[in-house]
Motif scaffolding. Structure first.
Motif, PDB file in Angstrom:
ATOM      1  N   VAL A 223      -4.217 -29.381  12.440  1.00 21.06           N
ATOM      2  CA  VAL A 223      -5.592 -29.324  12.576  1.00 21.06           C
ATOM      3  C   VAL A 223      -5.939 -28.146  11.879  1.00 21.06           C
ATOM      4  CG1 VAL A 223      -7.542 -29.523  14.191  1.00 21.06           C
ATOM      5  CG2 VAL A 223      -5.390 -30.811  14.722  1.00 21.06           C
ATOM      6  N   LEU A 224      -7.199 -28.249  11.254  1.00 24.14           N
ATOM      7  CA  LEU A 224      -7.875 -27.091  10.736  1.00 24.14           C
ATOM      8  C   LEU A 224      -6.772 -26.234   9.834  1.00 24.14           C
ATOM      9  CD1 LEU A 224     -10.126 -25.669  13.663  1.00 24.14           C
ATOM     10  CD2 LEU A 224     -10.485 -27.060  11.800  1.00 24.14           C
ATOM     11  N   PHE A 225      -6.026 -27.179   9.054  1.00 20.55           N
ATOM     12  CA  PHE A 225      -4.895 -26.236   8.229  1.00 20.55           C
ATOM     13  C   PHE A 225      -5.787 -25.393   7.226  1.00 20.55           C
ATOM     14  CE2 PHE A 225      -2.666 -26.890   4.153  1.00 20.55           C
ATOM     15  CZ  PHE A 225      -1.659 -25.933   4.432  1.00 20.55           C
ATOM     16  N   ASP A 226      -5.312 -24.179   7.130  1.00 22.35           N
ATOM     17  CA  ASP A 226      -5.595 -23.106   6.157  1.00 22.35           C
ATOM     18  C   ASP A 226      -4.110 -22.986   5.120  1.00 22.35           C
ATOM     19  OD1 ASP A 226      -6.027 -21.216   4.494  1.00 22.35           O
ATOM     20  OD2 ASP A 226      -6.659 -19.752   6.324  1.00 22.35           O
ATOM     21  N   VAL A 227      -4.258 -23.373   4.210  1.00 24.12           N
ATOM     22  CA  VAL A 227      -3.361 -23.413   3.145  1.00 24.12           C
ATOM     23  C   VAL A 227      -2.824 -21.874   2.756  1.00 24.12           C
ATOM     24  CG1 VAL A 227      -4.803 -23.400   1.152  1.00 24.12           C
ATOM     25  CG2 VAL A 227      -2.523 -24.232   0.460  1.00 24.12           C
ATOM     26  N   LEU A 228      -3.613 -21.060   3.132  1.00 25.84           N
ATOM     27  CA  LEU A 228      -3.174 -19.591   2.897  1.00 25.84           C
ATOM     28  C   LEU A 228      -2.315 -18.936   3.904  1.00 25.84           C
ATOM     29  CD1 LEU A 228      -6.319 -18.187   0.750  1.00 25.84           C
ATOM     30  CD2 LEU A 228      -4.147 -18.952  -0.274  1.00 25.84           C
ATOM     31  N   GLY A 267       4.722 -12.796   7.128  1.00 26.78           N
ATOM     32  CA  GLY A 267       3.212 -12.685   7.296  1.00 26.78           C
ATOM     33  C   GLY A 267       2.432 -13.022   6.048  1.00 26.78           C
ATOM     34  N   ARG A 268       3.120 -13.032   5.189  1.00 23.65           N
ATOM     35  CA  ARG A 268       2.402 -13.403   3.637  1.00 23.65           C
ATOM     36  C   ARG A 268       3.050 -14.707   3.179  1.00 23.65           C
ATOM     37  NH1 ARG A 268      -0.218  -9.082   1.925  1.00 23.65           N
ATOM     38  NH2 ARG A 268       0.240  -6.927   2.931  1.00 23.65           N
ATOM     39  N   PRO A 269       2.248 -15.573   2.524  1.00 29.52           N
ATOM     40  CA  PRO A 269       2.497 -16.685   1.914  1.00 29.52           C
ATOM     41  C   PRO A 269       3.473 -16.566   0.729  1.00 29.52           C
ATOM     42  CG  PRO A 269       0.196 -16.345   1.273  1.00 29.52           C
ATOM     43  CD  PRO A 269       0.627 -15.318   2.463  1.00 29.52           C
ATOM     44  N   THR A 270       4.520 -17.350   0.592  1.00 30.71           N
ATOM     45  CA  THR A 270       5.332 -17.027  -0.523  1.00 30.71           C
ATOM     46  C   THR A 270       5.989 -18.727  -0.817  1.00 30.71           C
ATOM     47  OG1 THR A 270       6.025 -15.029   0.303  1.00 30.71           O
ATOM     48  CG2 THR A 270       7.448 -16.018  -1.215  1.00 30.71           C
ATOM     49  N   LEU A 271       6.220 -18.575  -2.288  1.00 29.36           N
ATOM     50  CA  LEU A 271       6.813 -19.854  -2.797  1.00 29.36           C
ATOM     51  C   LEU A 271       8.203 -19.950  -2.911  1.00 29.36           C
ATOM     52  CD1 LEU A 271       4.224 -20.481  -5.754  1.00 29.36           C
ATOM     53  CD2 LEU A 271       4.274 -21.433  -3.453  1.00 29.36           C
ATOM     54  N   PHE A 272       8.987 -20.923  -2.726  1.00 31.42           N
ATOM     55  CA  PHE A 272      10.561 -21.079  -2.539  1.00 31.42           C
ATOM     56  C   PHE A 272      10.871 -22.120  -3.261  1.00 31.42           C
ATOM     57  CE2 PHE A 272       9.465 -18.411   1.003  1.00 31.42           C
ATOM     58  CZ  PHE A 272      10.319 -17.520   0.928  1.00 31.42           C
ATOM     59  N   LEU A 273      11.948 -22.026  -4.238  1.00 32.50           N
ATOM     60  CA  LEU A 273      12.417 -23.027  -4.879  1.00 32.50           C
ATOM     61  C   LEU A 273      13.627 -23.601  -3.965  1.00 32.50           C
ATOM     62  CD1 LEU A 273      13.035 -21.399  -8.483  1.00 32.50           C
ATOM     63  CD2 LEU A 273      11.519 -23.546  -7.774  1.00 32.50           C
ATOM     64  N   VAL A 274      13.533 -25.135  -3.791  1.00 31.43           N
ATOM     65  CA  VAL A 274      14.366 -25.833  -2.800  1.00 31.43           C
ATOM     66  C   VAL A 274      14.816 -26.858  -3.595  1.00 31.43           C
ATOM     67  CG1 VAL A 274      14.788 -27.065  -0.494  1.00 31.43           C
ATOM     68  CG2 VAL A 274      13.218 -24.878  -0.796  1.00 31.43           C
ATOM     69  N   GLU A 275      16.143 -26.801  -3.688  1.00 32.96           N
ATOM     70  CA  GLU A 275      16.942 -28.187  -4.484  1.00 32.96           C
ATOM     71  C   GLU A 275      17.159 -29.353  -3.375  1.00 32.96           C
ATOM     72  OE1 GLU A 275      20.296 -27.067  -6.597  1.00 32.96           O
ATOM     73  OE2 GLU A 275      19.368 -25.240  -7.626  1.00 32.96           O
ATOM     74  N   ALA A 276      16.871 -30.538  -3.804  1.00 34.66           N
ATOM     75  CA  ALA A 276      17.177 -31.757  -2.904  1.00 34.66           C
ATOM     76  C   ALA A 276      18.731 -31.625  -2.397  1.00 34.66           C
ATOM     77  CB  ALA A 276      16.789 -32.900  -3.471  1.00 34.66           C
ATOM     78  N   GLY A 277      18.804 -32.341  -1.417  1.00 34.07           N
ATOM     79  CA  GLY A 277      20.458 -32.174  -0.751  1.00 34.07           C
ATOM     80  C   GLY A 277      20.858 -31.190  -0.055  1.00 34.07           C
ATOM     81  N   ALA A 278      19.721 -30.257   0.198  1.00 39.38           N
ATOM     82  CA  ALA A 278      19.830 -29.023   0.961  1.00 39.38           C
ATOM     83  C   ALA A 278      20.049 -29.344   2.462  1.00 39.38           C
ATOM     84  CB  ALA A 278      18.848 -27.842   0.772  1.00 39.38           C
ATOM     85  N   ASP A 279      21.139 -28.977   3.243  1.00 40.99           N
ATOM     86  CA  ASP A 279      21.269 -29.149   4.496  1.00 40.99           C
ATOM     87  C   ASP A 279      19.898 -28.798   5.350  1.00 40.99           C
ATOM     88  OD1 ASP A 279      23.808 -29.890   4.067  1.00 40.99           O
ATOM     89  OD2 ASP A 279      24.603 -27.764   4.657  1.00 40.99           O
ATOM     90  N   GLY A 280      19.538 -29.766   6.090  1.00 47.29           N
ATOM     91  CA  GLY A 280      18.478 -29.543   7.157  1.00 47.29           C
ATOM     92  C   GLY A 280      17.135 -30.037   6.525  1.00 47.29           C
ATOM     93  N   LEU A 281      17.064 -30.697   5.160  1.00 45.10           N
ATOM     94  CA  LEU A 281      16.086 -31.051   4.378  1.00 45.10           C
ATOM     95  C   LEU A 281      16.100 -32.643   4.719  1.00 45.10           C
ATOM     96  CD1 LEU A 281      13.809 -30.266   2.615  1.00 45.10           C
ATOM     97  CD2 LEU A 281      14.936 -30.841   0.651  1.00 45.10           C
TER      98      LEU A 281
END
Length: 453
Positions: A223-228, A267-281
């Motif tokens: 609810v009230l999602f803030d993308v940043l 505390g800062r928004p960051t981008l991560f590369l995640v490959e499919a098949g990773a444990d927990g995904l």
């Protein structure tokens, strides 16, 4: 090498032989390739059973294990290649170049002949047919945002071309446009912010014959999602990072082999590369009101471990913010494309539909409503193209994208609503596509990520 030259026969994605042709020859070759591939004849072929199972399992999970591609680590951690900024002439002119217009013409043919006929079935199945995705790959959509040095087709920053392509595709169908553009969003992001190692590891696959499905995951179902301020978190470990959280409205997540996930790091928004098949995904079907043909999914990240070199761009939030702006710009272009489809559909309808012995277009209330759609649509297009031109020139786009986003989200929904209203009872039934366009346009103000220019 220009954009059109790269897409000509003999270009990087091999539409035909190695001979050189002029732009007209390129267009003919591209359209000929579509005709020879029997796409139109095979639009009725669907993976019905697979999609039915996928949609029906909304309440359950399954680990992403279908993607078995292994990306071999290459290169160094040095800064990667960056697309050159487009030159500015000082003249306010948003007219597409000859190359850009030729590209739009070809993509428009694709949207008209391939996307539009498949749209209704894809919306019901909550998935894009392979034939549509193949057509987009054959036109080189995944690499349109990459410079030639990275295996792409552009000499310089191509945000304008990206906006024009998104608009043309959405005129066929927004959901299928998102599904077709999703891999390119990941490739473009790596081209803009990736290190040399990341670019050498992942980008060759996007320029090859077996393009990986990929997705940009920023949205969250809160609810009230803030993308940043994403609720998804990343914490440091001795050998990398651990991601925890939930992402929603991820296009083609069930097929994705590579994901870019937004998370909060220190505390800062960051981008991560995640490959499919990773444990927990894990993945869950996430069918929504609109954009259904994009195969939207939720991504559950339960202690997903990624290496230290999985960070894409800076960790101070600047890369993430730029990614959000370019994504919103792409959604604005999609809104313009769908809005144009509404206008093109209702205009002849109100002229032909008769009530009380005359066309309903003779009523001022109807005529003014159609005129308002045209006026607002032109304003949306102007702001979107202007923001794209600033992005291509490497200028600050925060304000221009904010203006475009605000207008497209507001007026886009209004255009969809008026389109339904103008058709009267016909606007409420699925016999006419306007009800689907209305549902799709509702997404413009809430969708984050997924596509990017």
């Amino acid at each position: 090498m220009t954009l059109i030259q790269s897409l000509r026969p003999g270009g990087r994605h091999g539409l035909a032989s190695s001979e050189r042709r002029d732009p007209i020859g390129y267009a003919v070759a591209a359209l000929g390739k579509l005709a020879q591939s029997d796409l139109l004849d095979r639009l009725g072929v669907r993976r019905q059973t697979e999609q039915a199972v996928f949609t029906a399992t909304r309440g359950g999970f399954r680990t992403i294990t279908s993607a078995g591609r292994t990306f071999t680590r290459r290169g160094t951690s040095d800064a990667g290649a960056r697309p050159a900024a487009a030159p500015r002439t000082g003249v306010f002119d948003l007219t597409p170049t000859e190359d850009e217009q030729m590209l739009v013409d070809v993509v428009t043919e694709l949207a008209t002949d391939v996307l539009r006929p498949a749209a209704a079935t894809a919306d019901e199945a909550c998935a894009a047919p392979d034939e549509v995705l193949t057509a987009g790959r054959e036109l080189g959509l995944p690499i349109l945002g990459l410079p030639e040095s990275l295996g792409g087709v552009a000499e310089e920053r191509s945000a304008v071309a990206g906006v024009l392509v998104a608009e043309a595709l959405a005129h066929g169908d927004l959901g299928l446009a998102v599904a077709s553009l999703a891999p390119g969003a990941v490739a473009t992001s790596i081209g803009l912010w990736g290190t040399d190692a990341q670019q050498q590891t992942y980008l060759p696959a996007f320029g090859g014959d077996d393009v990986p499905a990929a997705a940009l995951a920023l949205n969250e179902p809160s609810v009230l999602f803030d993308v940043l301020r994403p609720a998804t978190t990343a914490r440091r470990t001795s050998d990398g990072f651990v991601l925890d959280g939930l992402k929603s409205a991820v296009p083609r997540g069930a097929d994705a082999e590579l994901l870019i996930v937004g998370a909060s790091l220190d505390g800062r928004p960051t981008l991560f590369l995640v490959e499919a098949g990773a444990d927990g995904l894990e993945i869950e079907a996430d069918p929504a009101m609109g954009v259904r043909a994009a195969g939207l999914t939720k991504l559950h990240l339960h202690g997903v471990q990624v290496p230290a070199d999985a960070v894409l761009g800076e960790t101070d939030g600047s890369t993430y913010a730029e990614c959000v702006r370019l994504s919103r710009l792409a959604w604005c272009a999609l809104a313009v494309g769908v809005g144009q489809a509404v206008l093109d559909y209702v205009t002849p309808y109100v002229k032909e539909r008769e009530a009380f012995g005359e066309p309903v277009a003779h009523r001022q209330s109807v005529a003014f409503m159609v005129a308002d759609i045209a006026i607002e649509l032109q304003a949306m297009r102007l702001l979107t193209w202007k923001a794209a031109s600033r992005a291509a020139a490497g200028e600050d786009i925060a304000r221009s994208v904010g203006l475009a986003r605000s207008l497209c989200a507001d007026k886009g929904m209004r255009i969809g609503l008026d389109g339904v209203q103008l058709l009267g009872g016909h606007g409420f039934v699925k016999e006419h596509p306007v009800e689907r366009w209305y549902r799709d346009l509702r997404a413009i103000g809430v969708m984050e990520g997924g596509v990017l220019v």
